[in-house]
Motif scaffolding. Sequence first.
Motif, PDB file in Angstrom:
ATOM      1  N   VAL A   1       0.840  -1.195   0.000  1.00 18.28           N
ATOM      2  CA  VAL A   1       0.000   0.000   0.000  1.00 18.28           C
ATOM      3  C   VAL A   1       0.875   1.244   0.000  1.00 18.28           C
ATOM      4  O   VAL A   1       1.880   1.312   0.720  1.00 18.28           O
ATOM      5  CB  VAL A   1      -0.937   0.018   1.230  1.00 18.28           C
ATOM      6  CG1 VAL A   1      -1.643   1.362   1.336  1.00 18.28           C
ATOM      7  CG2 VAL A   1      -1.963  -1.097   1.129  1.00 18.28           C
ATOM      8  N   LEU A   2       0.475   2.224  -0.786  1.00 16.39           N
ATOM      9  CA  LEU A   2       1.165   3.508  -0.805  1.00 16.39           C
ATOM     10  C   LEU A   2       0.416   4.488   0.086  1.00 16.39           C
ATOM     11  O   LEU A   2      -0.747   4.807  -0.170  1.00 16.39           O
ATOM     12  CB  LEU A   2       1.227   4.061  -2.231  1.00 16.39           C
ATOM     13  CG  LEU A   2       2.036   3.254  -3.239  1.00 16.39           C
ATOM     14  CD1 LEU A   2       1.786   3.784  -4.650  1.00 16.39           C
ATOM     15  CD2 LEU A   2       3.523   3.302  -2.908  1.00 16.39           C
ATOM     16  N   ASP A   3       1.078   4.951   1.141  1.00 11.21           N
ATOM     17  CA  ASP A   3       0.511   5.961   2.018  1.00 11.21           C
ATOM     18  C   ASP A   3       1.581   7.007   2.271  1.00 11.21           C
ATOM     19  O   ASP A   3       2.780   6.745   2.107  1.00 11.21           O
ATOM     20  CB  ASP A   3       0.035   5.341   3.329  1.00 11.21           C
ATOM     21  CG  ASP A   3      -1.005   6.190   4.036  1.00 11.21           C
ATOM     22  OD1 ASP A   3      -1.257   7.326   3.571  1.00 11.21           O
ATOM     23  OD2 ASP A   3      -1.565   5.726   5.044  1.00 11.21           O
TER      24      ASP A   3
ATOM     25  N   VAL B   1       2.296   2.405  -8.620  1.00 10.63           N
ATOM     26  CA  VAL B   1       1.255   1.399  -8.860  1.00 10.63           C
ATOM     27  C   VAL B   1       1.644   0.538 -10.052  1.00 10.63           C
ATOM     28  O   VAL B   1       1.495  -0.682 -10.041  1.00 10.63           O
ATOM     29  CB  VAL B   1      -0.112   2.086  -9.088  1.00 10.63           C
ATOM     30  CG1 VAL B   1      -1.112   1.118  -9.703  1.00 10.63           C
ATOM     31  CG2 VAL B   1      -0.650   2.631  -7.765  1.00 10.63           C
ATOM     32  N   SER B   2       2.169   1.176 -11.088  1.00 17.10           N
ATOM     33  CA  SER B   2       2.594   0.447 -12.285  1.00 17.10           C
ATOM     34  C   SER B   2       3.858  -0.369 -12.034  1.00 17.10           C
ATOM     35  O   SER B   2       3.940  -1.543 -12.408  1.00 17.10           O
ATOM     36  CB  SER B   2       2.847   1.435 -13.429  1.00 17.10           C
ATOM     37  OG  SER B   2       3.496   0.809 -14.513  1.00 17.10           O
TER      38      SER B   2
ATOM     39  N   LEU C   1       5.418   9.958 -16.595  1.00 15.84           N
ATOM     40  CA  LEU C   1       4.573   9.164 -17.491  1.00 15.84           C
ATOM     41  C   LEU C   1       5.377   8.065 -18.172  1.00 15.84           C
ATOM     42  O   LEU C   1       4.901   6.930 -18.335  1.00 15.84           O
ATOM     43  CB  LEU C   1       3.906  10.065 -18.529  1.00 15.84           C
ATOM     44  CG  LEU C   1       2.842  11.032 -18.013  1.00 15.84           C
ATOM     45  CD1 LEU C   1       2.357  11.943 -19.142  1.00 15.84           C
ATOM     46  CD2 LEU C   1       1.662  10.286 -17.395  1.00 15.84           C
ATOM     47  N   ASP C   2       6.605   8.379 -18.556  1.00 18.55           N
ATOM     48  CA  ASP C   2       7.458   7.361 -19.179  1.00 18.55           C
ATOM     49  C   ASP C   2       7.747   6.226 -18.206  1.00 18.55           C
ATOM     50  O   ASP C   2       7.680   5.038 -18.565  1.00 18.55           O
ATOM     51  CB  ASP C   2       8.777   7.980 -19.650  1.00 18.55           C
ATOM     52  CG  ASP C   2       8.624   8.794 -20.925  1.00 18.55           C
ATOM     53  OD1 ASP C   2       7.542   8.728 -21.548  1.00 18.55           O
ATOM     54  OD2 ASP C   2       9.586   9.488 -21.296  1.00 18.55           O
ATOM     55  N   LYS C   3       8.089   6.578 -16.970  1.00 21.88           N
ATOM     56  CA  LYS C   3       8.369   5.548 -15.972  1.00 21.88           C
ATOM     57  C   LYS C   3       7.132   4.698 -15.706  1.00 21.88           C
ATOM     58  O   LYS C   3       7.229   3.483 -15.512  1.00 21.88           O
ATOM     59  CB  LYS C   3       8.868   6.194 -14.675  1.00 21.88           C
ATOM     60  CG  LYS C   3      10.246   6.832 -14.792  1.00 21.88           C
ATOM     61  CD  LYS C   3      10.608   7.595 -13.525  1.00 21.88           C
ATOM     62  CE  LYS C   3      11.947   8.304 -13.669  1.00 21.88           C
ATOM     63  NZ  LYS C   3      12.260   9.129 -12.464  1.00 21.88           N
TER      64      LYS C   3
ATOM     65  N   ASP D   1       2.995  -3.033 -14.819  1.00 22.23           N
ATOM     66  CA  ASP D   1       1.551  -3.015 -15.045  1.00 22.23           C
ATOM     67  C   ASP D   1       1.096  -1.585 -15.322  1.00 22.23           C
ATOM     68  O   ASP D   1       0.415  -0.955 -14.504  1.00 22.23           O
ATOM     69  CB  ASP D   1       0.813  -3.578 -13.824  1.00 22.23           C
ATOM     70  CG  ASP D   1      -0.688  -3.726 -14.066  1.00 22.23           C
ATOM     71  OD1 ASP D   1      -1.134  -3.547 -15.212  1.00 22.23           O
ATOM     72  OD2 ASP D   1      -1.414  -4.022 -13.094  1.00 22.23           O
ATOM     73  N   PRO D   2       1.462  -1.041 -16.500  1.00 21.23           N
ATOM     74  CA  PRO D   2       1.092   0.349 -16.783  1.00 21.23           C
ATOM     75  C   PRO D   2      -0.407   0.573 -16.851  1.00 21.23           C
ATOM     76  O   PRO D   2      -0.876   1.682 -16.608  1.00 21.23           O
ATOM     77  CB  PRO D   2       1.762   0.613 -18.139  1.00 21.23           C
ATOM     78  CG  PRO D   2       1.998  -0.727 -18.737  1.00 21.23           C
ATOM     79  CD  PRO D   2       2.254  -1.645 -17.579  1.00 21.23           C
ATOM     80  N   VAL D   3      -1.178  -0.463 -17.158  1.00 17.80           N
ATOM     81  CA  VAL D   3      -2.631  -0.303 -17.220  1.00 17.80           C
ATOM     82  C   VAL D   3      -3.181   0.134 -15.864  1.00 17.80           C
ATOM     83  O   VAL D   3      -4.051   1.008 -15.778  1.00 17.80           O
ATOM     84  CB  VAL D   3      -3.301  -1.607 -17.691  1.00 17.80           C
ATOM     85  CG1 VAL D   3      -4.810  -1.554 -17.469  1.00 17.80           C
ATOM     86  CG2 VAL D   3      -2.993  -1.848 -19.168  1.00 17.80           C
ATOM     87  N   ALA D   4      -2.663  -0.446 -14.787  1.00 21.31           N
ATOM     88  CA  ALA D   4      -3.119  -0.060 -13.450  1.00 21.31           C
ATOM     89  C   ALA D   4      -2.766   1.393 -13.166  1.00 21.31           C
ATOM     90  O   ALA D   4      -3.560   2.138 -12.560  1.00 21.31           O
ATOM     91  CB  ALA D   4      -2.496  -0.977 -12.399  1.00 21.31           C
ATOM     92  N   GLY D   5      -1.580   1.819 -13.580  1.00 22.04           N
ATOM     93  CA  GLY D   5      -1.185   3.208 -13.378  1.00 22.04           C
ATOM     94  C   GLY D   5      -2.033   4.173 -14.184  1.00 22.04           C
ATOM     95  O   GLY D   5      -2.445   5.229 -13.686  1.00 22.04           O
ATOM     96  N   ILE D   6      -2.316   3.820 -15.450  1.00 24.79           N
ATOM     97  CA  ILE D   6      -3.169   4.662 -16.290  1.00 24.79           C
ATOM     98  C   ILE D   6      -4.566   4.759 -15.698  1.00 24.79           C
ATOM     99  O   ILE D   6      -5.183   5.833 -15.664  1.00 24.79           O
ATOM    100  CB  ILE D   6      -3.233   4.097 -17.715  1.00 24.79           C
ATOM    101  CG1 ILE D   6      -1.855   4.219 -18.403  1.00 24.79           C
ATOM    102  CG2 ILE D   6      -4.303   4.798 -18.540  1.00 24.79           C
ATOM    103  CD1 ILE D   6      -1.408   5.637 -18.640  1.00 24.79           C
TER     104      ILE D   6
END
Length: 481
Positions: A164-166, A189-190, A223-225, A231-236
């Motif tokens: 988890v990111l907090d 996340v990605s 955005l590049d990173k 899992d770039p889909v999760a980040g997008i």
Amino acid sequence: MPEAADDPKLLAAAAVALNQHASVLREIGSAFDAGGHELYLVGGSVRDAFLGRLSADLDFTTDARPDQIQQLVRRWADSVWDTGIDFGTIGVGKGDYRLEITTFRADTYDQVSRHPEVRFGDRLDDDLVRRDFTVNAMAVRVTADGAGELLDPLGGLAAVRAQVLDTPSAPEVSFGDDPLRMLRAARFVSQLGFTVAPRVRTAIGEMAPQLGRISAERVAAELDKLLLGADPVAGIDLLVNTGMGEVVLPEVGGMQMAIDEHHQHKDVYQHSLTVLRQAIALEDPGDPDLVLRWAALLHDIGKPSTRRHEPDGGVSFHHHEVVGAKMVRKRLRELKYSKQMVDDISGLVYLHLRFHGYGGGRWTDSAVRRYVADAGPLLPRLHKLVRADCTTRNKRRAARLQANYDQLEARIAELAAQEDLARVRPDLDGNQIMKLLDIPAGPQVGEAWRFLKELRLDRGPLTNEEATDELLAWWRSRGNP
């Protein structure tokens, strides 16, 4: 080694990771011990040690001031650079290692710009609490004995365990200090497969407009990173669903307005995410392709503005590839991407529909040559993008599309074996044209060159005699003697 008896699996992963870098840790620890200063492995380096993915790029923090850091490492390091010295950071090169050593920071922000008032601190805790996320707010003491005690005053290890990111402080304060941290959340996340804490997600939704304070270059770097993550889909998805996308990449979320003409997806947005996943699956293992990933994500951004409802009840998106290519160029230029990146990504978007005119293999050799010539060095990526763009659930139709593309690639290979498809050029060069037509260098030479280029694409390689006859006939047809 870090003490984390409450989580033996994470402890074991960290021990293995740190042991792989034991030699350099002992050496740099000895240098700071000898100088009477504290040294800690910190931030992403500690997080990655627990995740078993620690690289040779290591981050440290210390009570030593920048000039003292330089003195301590100068004899030991292969190279030292001070480009970050205004922020307390000294860069060090040692063999394959790249180290960044930063003086404890206790910065303050004005909540208007993202530029802090740099203030060096004297306590590790003050340095850790100013970091972006608790998973990046852990430290491991480094001495002449190597990696030692874990210091985790903000619960970073528990956050790693929970994935988890907090934020160390209230997210409203953290993101107000530096809005770029919201984009970093999407990037992590990605990259890491983590989720964001509910309070972090809420704060991002409320504060996303503040990303307008961030420079285009910094946004593009994040955005590049993100796109290069696992899992770039999760980040997008996090970008779009929290409102960040509306600020930094509005065209992607805008695709949710358009229903896919094949009706196999909820919308073009979901289709594009599927294409992104499938393009990634076609990459060479261990070699992520940023240009391909950008093109896969953006290939259909022209659909919302070209959507038309047809009389038969269907939906069409005529020329969306042309409109989309222009939109890509505009967005990427605003994000300050290089001309090469803009040209490559927009070029792929422009070409991604060309294959659908191939039908059942009805293209002439001339059409195949033009496909290859127009793609140029982008052809390998175009192959992958076109294959990834097949998302139909109709197995028979999907198999037919893939078989057609197999056939096209086979025809390209066959022609390439017979002629140089990689560099389709006229059979006569500029000097030969000027000599045959008895003209000086100028626009007429260019016109003649383009005529021969078109002839080469239509008919394939010609002999010198054939090319000469065609050139002279063309020249006479224009009223020249």
